[in-house]
Design an enzyme around this catalytic site. Sequence first.
Site, PDB file in Angstrom:
ATOM      1  N   LEU A  37       0.822  -1.206   0.000  1.00  0.00           N
ATOM      2  CA  LEU A  37       0.000   0.000   0.000  1.00  0.00           C
ATOM      3  C   LEU A  37       0.864   1.267   0.000  1.00  0.00           C
ATOM      4  O   LEU A  37       0.697   2.149  -0.837  1.00  0.00           O
ATOM      5  CB  LEU A  37      -0.925  -0.015   1.227  1.00  0.00           C
ATOM      6  CG  LEU A  37      -1.880   1.169   1.381  1.00  0.00           C
ATOM      7  CD1 LEU A  37      -2.916   1.179   0.252  1.00  0.00           C
ATOM      8  CD2 LEU A  37      -2.600   1.121   2.740  1.00  0.00           C
ATOM      9  N   GLU A  66       3.550   4.209  -0.346  1.00  0.00           N
ATOM     10  CA  GLU A  66       4.414   4.694  -1.431  1.00  0.00           C
ATOM     11  C   GLU A  66       5.268   5.848  -0.909  1.00  0.00           C
ATOM     12  O   GLU A  66       4.938   6.437   0.126  1.00  0.00           O
ATOM     13  CB  GLU A  66       3.547   5.209  -2.599  1.00  0.00           C
ATOM     14  CG  GLU A  66       2.647   4.136  -3.160  1.00  0.00           C
ATOM     15  CD  GLU A  66       1.844   4.599  -4.366  1.00  0.00           C
ATOM     16  OE1 GLU A  66       1.957   5.790  -4.743  1.00  0.00           O
ATOM     17  OE2 GLU A  66       1.133   3.758  -4.931  1.00  0.00           O
ATOM     18  N   ARG A 120      18.175  -7.359  41.095  1.00  0.00           N
ATOM     19  CA  ARG A 120      19.231  -6.344  41.130  1.00  0.00           C
ATOM     20  C   ARG A 120      19.274  -5.694  42.520  1.00  0.00           C
ATOM     21  O   ARG A 120      18.240  -5.243  43.033  1.00  0.00           O
ATOM     22  CB  ARG A 120      18.966  -5.285  40.062  1.00  0.00           C
ATOM     23  CG  ARG A 120      19.914  -4.111  40.081  1.00  0.00           C
ATOM     24  CD  ARG A 120      21.321  -4.528  39.702  1.00  0.00           C
ATOM     25  NE  ARG A 120      22.214  -3.366  39.700  1.00  0.00           N
ATOM     26  CZ  ARG A 120      23.542  -3.477  39.736  1.00  0.00           C
ATOM     27  NH1 ARG A 120      24.119  -4.681  39.776  1.00  0.00           N
ATOM     28  NH2 ARG A 120      24.288  -2.391  39.710  1.00  0.00           N
ATOM     29  N   GLU A 158       0.418   0.571   9.970  1.00  0.00           N
ATOM     30  CA  GLU A 158      -1.040   0.334   9.955  1.00  0.00           C
ATOM     31  C   GLU A 158      -1.785   1.534  10.571  1.00  0.00           C
ATOM     32  O   GLU A 158      -2.775   1.369  11.280  1.00  0.00           O
ATOM     33  CB  GLU A 158      -1.384  -0.987  10.638  1.00  0.00           C
ATOM     34  CG  GLU A 158      -0.658  -2.138   9.946  1.00  0.00           C
ATOM     35  CD  GLU A 158      -1.342  -3.470  10.080  1.00  0.00           C
ATOM     36  OE1 GLU A 158      -2.559  -3.480  10.282  1.00  0.00           O
ATOM     37  OE2 GLU A 158      -0.628  -4.477   9.949  1.00  0.00           O
ATOM     38  N   THR A 210      -0.472   5.582  11.916  1.00  0.00           N
ATOM     39  CA  THR A 210       0.303   6.095  13.056  1.00  0.00           C
ATOM     40  C   THR A 210      -0.636   6.427  14.224  1.00  0.00           C
ATOM     41  O   THR A 210      -1.863   6.469  14.071  1.00  0.00           O
ATOM     42  CB  THR A 210       1.052   7.389  12.669  1.00  0.00           C
ATOM     43  OG1 THR A 210       0.060   8.404  12.413  1.00  0.00           O
ATOM     44  CG2 THR A 210       1.928   7.207  11.444  1.00  0.00           C
TER      45      THR A 210
HETATM   46  C1  LIG Z   1       8.340  -1.573  10.316  1.00  0.00           C
HETATM   47  C2  LIG Z   1       7.368  -1.093   9.281  1.00  0.00           C
HETATM   48  C3  LIG Z   1       6.661  -2.012   8.530  1.00  0.00           C
HETATM   49  C4  LIG Z   1       5.768  -1.571   7.528  1.00  0.00           C
HETATM   50  N1  LIG Z   1       5.103  -2.500   6.749  1.00  0.00           N
HETATM   51  C5  LIG Z   1       4.285  -2.070   5.740  1.00  0.00           C
HETATM   52  C6  LIG Z   1       3.659  -3.011   4.854  1.00  0.00           C
HETATM   53  O1  LIG Z   1       3.819  -4.228   4.989  1.00  0.00           O
HETATM   54  N2  LIG Z   1       2.898  -2.526   3.839  1.00  0.00           N
HETATM   55  C7  LIG Z   1       2.685  -1.192   3.639  1.00  0.00           C
HETATM   56  O2  LIG Z   1       1.984  -0.831   2.712  1.00  0.00           O
HETATM   57  N3  LIG Z   1       3.282  -0.272   4.469  1.00  0.00           N
HETATM   58  C8  LIG Z   1       4.082  -0.678   5.503  1.00  0.00           C
HETATM   59  N4  LIG Z   1       4.693   0.232   6.332  1.00  0.00           N
HETATM   60  C9  LIG Z   1       4.502   1.664   6.081  1.00  0.00           C
HETATM   61  C10 LIG Z   1       3.639   2.336   7.123  1.00  0.00           C
HETATM   62  O3  LIG Z   1       2.319   1.877   7.040  1.00  0.00           O
HETATM   63  C11 LIG Z   1       3.773   3.855   6.938  1.00  0.00           C
HETATM   64  O4  LIG Z   1       5.092   4.194   7.307  1.00  0.00           O
HETATM   65  C12 LIG Z   1       2.772   4.623   7.777  1.00  0.00           C
HETATM   66  O5  LIG Z   1       1.462   4.453   7.284  1.00  0.00           O
HETATM   67  C13 LIG Z   1       3.085   6.129   7.814  1.00  0.00           C
HETATM   68  O6  LIG Z   1       3.283   6.641   6.546  1.00  0.00           O
HETATM   69  P1  LIG Z   1       4.602   7.515   6.227  1.00  0.00           P
HETATM   70  O7  LIG Z   1       5.775   6.740   6.708  1.00  0.00           O
HETATM   71  O8  LIG Z   1       4.581   7.895   4.810  1.00  0.00           O
HETATM   72  O9  LIG Z   1       4.469   8.772   7.146  1.00  0.00           O
HETATM   73  P2  LIG Z   1       3.644  10.129   6.783  1.00  0.00           P
HETATM   74  O10 LIG Z   1       2.267   9.779   6.377  1.00  0.00           O
HETATM   75  O11 LIG Z   1       4.464  10.955   5.869  1.00  0.00           O
HETATM   76  O12 LIG Z   1       3.579  10.825   8.209  1.00  0.00           O
HETATM   77  C14 LIG Z   1       4.636  11.632   8.746  1.00  0.00           C
HETATM   78  C15 LIG Z   1       4.102  12.198  10.070  1.00  0.00           C
HETATM   79  O13 LIG Z   1       2.987  13.047   9.822  1.00  0.00           O
HETATM   80  C16 LIG Z   1       1.886  12.611  10.588  1.00  0.00           C
HETATM   81  N5  LIG Z   1       0.630  12.873   9.867  1.00  0.00           N
HETATM   82  C17 LIG Z   1       0.324  12.518   8.592  1.00  0.00           C
HETATM   83  N6  LIG Z   1      -0.922  12.923   8.292  1.00  0.00           N
HETATM   84  C18 LIG Z   1      -1.428  13.545   9.396  1.00  0.00           C
HETATM   85  C19 LIG Z   1      -2.649  14.176   9.729  1.00  0.00           C
HETATM   86  N7  LIG Z   1      -3.673  14.225   8.861  1.00  0.00           N
HETATM   87  N8  LIG Z   1      -2.797  14.704  10.977  1.00  0.00           N
HETATM   88  C20 LIG Z   1      -1.779  14.635  11.865  1.00  0.00           C
HETATM   89  N9  LIG Z   1      -0.592  14.058  11.619  1.00  0.00           N
HETATM   90  C21 LIG Z   1      -0.406  13.506  10.396  1.00  0.00           C
HETATM   91  C22 LIG Z   1       2.105  11.120  10.810  1.00  0.00           C
HETATM   92  O14 LIG Z   1       1.365  10.632  11.921  1.00  0.00           O
HETATM   93  C23 LIG Z   1       3.603  11.101  11.023  1.00  0.00           C
HETATM   94  O15 LIG Z   1       3.900  11.477  12.341  1.00  0.00           O
HETATM   95  C24 LIG Z   1       5.571  -0.194   7.333  1.00  0.00           C
HETATM   96  C25 LIG Z   1       6.292   0.737   8.118  1.00  0.00           C
HETATM   97  C26 LIG Z   1       7.179   0.301   9.064  1.00  0.00           C
HETATM   98  C27 LIG Z   1       7.944   1.308   9.859  1.00  0.00           C
END
Ligand SMILES: Cc1cc2nc3c(=O)[nH]c(=O)nc-3n(C[C@H](O)[C@H](O)[C@H](O)COP(=O)(O)OP(=O)(O)OC[C@H]3O[C@@H](n4cnc5c(N)ncnc54)[C@H](O)[C@@H]3O)c2cc1C
Length: 382
Positions: free
Chosen positions: A125, A127, A269, A364, A366
């Site tokens: 999912l 990108e 400890r 899944e 944040t």
């Molecule tokens: C260990 C790990 C395993 C993963 N496995 C998968 C997988 O199997 N498949 C898959 O598809 N993805 C996977 N992911 C990706 C994960 O789902 C995304 O990293 C996550 O959804 C956040 O997206 P982003 O990293 O682009 O952060 P962003 O969306 O860029 O967010 C950056 C920050 O902005 C905040 N933010 C964003 N929008 C808002 C809003 N509207 N209001 C307030 N705050 C906001 C976020 O909470 C975060 O703090 C994985 C990630 C990790 C770390």
Amino acid sequence: MDFSLTPSQEQVRSQARAFAQERVAPMAREMDERGAMPLALIQEMADLGFLGGPLPKEFGGGGWDAVSLALCYEELGRADSSVRGFMTVHTSLVSQCILQWGNEAQKREYLPRLTCGQMIGCYCLTEPNAGSDAASMETTATLDGDQYVLNGEKIWITSGNIAHLAIVFANAEPKLKHKGICAFLVATDTPGFRREKMRGKELGHRASDHAHVVFENMRVPKSALLGAAGDGFKVAMSALDHGRLGVAAGALGVAQACLDASIEFAKTRRQFGQRIGNFEMIQSTLADMAAGVDGARMLVYRAAWLKDQGVKVTRDVSIAKLFAAETAAQAASDAVLLHGGRGYSNEYPVERYYRDIKGLQIYEGTAHIQRIVIARELLGRE
Ligand SMILES: Cc1cc2nc3c(=O)[nH]c(=O)nc-3n(C[C@H](O)[C@H](O)[C@H](O)COP(=O)(O)OP(=O)(O)OC[C@H]3O[C@@H](n4cnc5c(N)ncnc54)[C@H](O)[C@@H]3O)c2cc1C
């Protein structure tokens, strides 16, 4: 109100606990250092019936209810978040999603093989430019006769380099925004499916495999659609309802592991001529941790129980995931401090819990996104 487990739920818990403590926990540090988990361990989970636990028996599954599945994730999470994370993706994001959205042919083709470990699944999912805002994905699916041609890229795909089957989300009609998104079942050896390890070293979940996946003119037949064309966003979100409960239960397991380790350490400890557990500040930390663990457990089991009643659980699962992950993050931070210098080394497992739990606060949805989901249910949309 009856808080007791049924005999079959007890059985799942004790089987999962035995596997987690006897097989996973002893190798967790080595897997973390090596940056991979043995495929044989995945096969063991399949042989024990974990990977197909919640699937119906006709597909080789165990017919578990949601409470049983949560208990299994809790026990695995207590031992190792990479192993629990693997299973949540494979079983909840992929198999349960196919069970919910697949047609009869798709279910018969994939579910028995996912259940017995012959196939590993991944969920594509996220990108580079579409994380929390998954609907803004840039991967496209262009209809060409009776095939779709996919172009785009995905990041952070758990198990992406070892998977045989991927659920891939792509937009067939970007003008329609999220209503143009389609879900596809794609064999990872399809020409045009390229994958490589994510760059950089992860903070935690180091035994997990995380892939950068690129689709280059990847052709898939129309029959690969999971759900109808345009249903993809609903497919993605419903899969997250399954998966988030797994993450919540895994976080509960991490919190419990922090408490277990901290109690043990506080009893053994000695400083200032007595066990550190005699100091009131240490007692206060342990008491807060225990209260948090109990609260998280109630919320996780309640969400699972409501799911078993057929209730829509989006809000309850978000509350459980938010609370359990935040509780476990606090517990892990406190556990490291309570262990003093020893907590700062991988000689003790608490530093791994501390690193791993950040992942559960992020993937899944944040912690911010869980708050948005909950607030939306409270306020409605305007
Ligand atoms: C260990 C790990 C395993 C993963 N496995 C998968 C997988 O199997 N498949 C898959 O598809 N993805 C996977 N992911 C990706 C994960 O789902 C995304 O990293 C996550 O959804 C956040 O997206 P982003 O990293 O682009 O952060 P962003 O969306 O860029 O967010 C950056 C920050 O902005 C905040 N933010 C964003 N929008 C808002 C809003 N509207 N209001 C307030 N705050 C906001 C976020 O909470 C975060 O703090 C994985 C990630 C990790 C770390």
